[in-house]
Write an enzyme that holds these catalytic residues in place. Structure first.
Site, PDB file in Angstrom:
ATOM      1  N   SER A 267     -28.304 -26.091  46.694  1.00  0.00           N
ATOM      2  CA  SER A 267     -27.362 -25.239  47.955  1.00  0.00           C
ATOM      3  C   SER A 267     -27.565 -23.674  46.750  1.00  0.00           C
ATOM      4  CB  SER A 267     -25.733 -25.645  47.013  1.00  0.00           C
ATOM      5  OG  SER A 267     -24.647 -25.090  47.517  1.00  0.00           O
TER       6      SER A 267
ATOM      7  N   TYR B 237     -19.854 -26.498  39.734  1.00  0.00           N
ATOM      8  CA  TYR B 237     -21.197 -26.887  40.532  1.00  0.00           C
ATOM      9  C   TYR B 237     -22.121 -25.558  40.579  1.00  0.00           C
ATOM     10  CZ  TYR B 237     -22.410 -27.739  45.477  1.00  0.00           C
ATOM     11  OH  TYR B 237     -22.860 -28.215  46.739  1.00  0.00           O
TER      12      TYR B 237
END
Ligand code: NAP
Length: 273
Positions: free
Chosen positions: A142, A155
């Protein structure tokens, strides 16, 4: 120009979003599929549809990747594929909450799913690929991996791990015929944000990139042997300059004001379920 070899593609998190689009695109190129997820009805329907449309073989495995047992179940299936051509490590989910306010088991589950599962699946896949001198692994990371995220620490850190790990493997695999890619999408339309409790019907979410665009950019980048694929020009431009060249204190300030911005809170308003 790299050409993805023929053979089976294994895709984790294929029941929706980016993983499901990888399944569709790779089936259209003639790859047999091993799909993974937890929502059986979606996986069964996708396998049936893709087998009928493209004349390929498609099977699925159900597993919870935050557990050791779930990871072993998928790893065994990957090990049993004699002609594995592509592995897409895609399964993942977001988190929202201050580190100490969330149960530590939640953080561990996220790290296990993003990091431990991906490492084990890569090891299983790359061992055979190296012997055959062919194959590709795409790790869905990401843009968050280049950033820092208050209320999103596990995350961001887990995605940073995936990108860094992929780049190291790229150097290890030089000259072996095996390719790796860290795919770094920005905001993408999928089930991801609804699962976090957002009402995704608003304009803010409709402006996200489609999962189709993300996957097409990834596959094109793989063919061009690009190791880190950041989808979308605005992310590529922003990430090139902001975290690298501005002083760290200014970066922290920027992250803080963005997090607290009224427009963002309004746009991404969470709904109680
Ligand atoms: N959407 C974005 O804005 C965005 C941006 C950057 C990166 N990403 C990354 O893209 C990847 C795919 O996400 P998506 O956006 O396509 O979201 P999605 O539609 O929610 O798909 C997530 C997939 O991962 C599976 N999954 C999640 N947690 C799992 C667990 N603990 N065990 C087993 N399977 C699990 C889900 O399986 P089941 O639903 O069947 O349980 C589903 O197939 C993720 O790694 C995410 O971090 C997304």
């Amino acid at each position: 120009m790299y050409s993805i070899p023929r053979g089976t593609a294994a895709i984790t998190g294929a029941s929706s979003g980016i993983g499901a689009v990888f399944a569709r695109r790779l089936a259209a190129r003639g790859h047999d599929l091993l799909l993974h997820g937890r929502r059986e009805h979606l996986l069964a329907a996708l396998c049936q549809e893709l087998a009928a449309t493209h004349g390929i073989r498609a099977t699925y495995v159900l597993a919870e990747l935050s557990t050791e047992e779930g990871v072993r179940a998928v790893e065994e299936r990957i090990n049993a594929i004699p002609d594995l051509a592509v592995l897409v490590n895609n399964a993942g989910s977001g988190s929202l909450g201050n580190f100490t306010e969330e149960a530590v088991d939640e953080h561990q589950a996220l790290v296990h799913t993003h990091v431990m599962a991906a490492v084990r699946f890569m090891h299983a896949a790359l061992t055979g690929m190296r012997t055959r001198h062919a194959g590709a692994v795409i790790n869905v990371s990401s843009v968050a991996g280049f950033l820092i995220g208050p209320r999103n620490a596990a995350y961001c850190a887990s995605k940073a791990f995936l990108t860094s790990f992929t780049e190291s493997l790229h150097l290890e695999l030089h000259g072996t015929g095996v390719h790796v890619q860290a795919l770094c999408p920005g905001f993408t339309i999928s089930d991801f944000h609804a699962r976090l409790g957002y009402d995704t019907s608003g304009d803010f979410f409709r402006k996200f990139m489609t999962a189709e665009d993300v996957v097409d950019q990834s596959l094109r980048a793989l063919e061009r042997e690009k190791v880190v694929c950041i989808t979308g020009a605005k992310y590529r431009f922003g990430l090139l300059f902001i975290p690298r060249f501005i002083p760290r204190r200014m970066f922290y300030w920027l992250v803080r004001v963005t997090r607290d911005a009224k427009w963002l809170r309004h746009a991404g308003k969470r709904v109680r379920r």
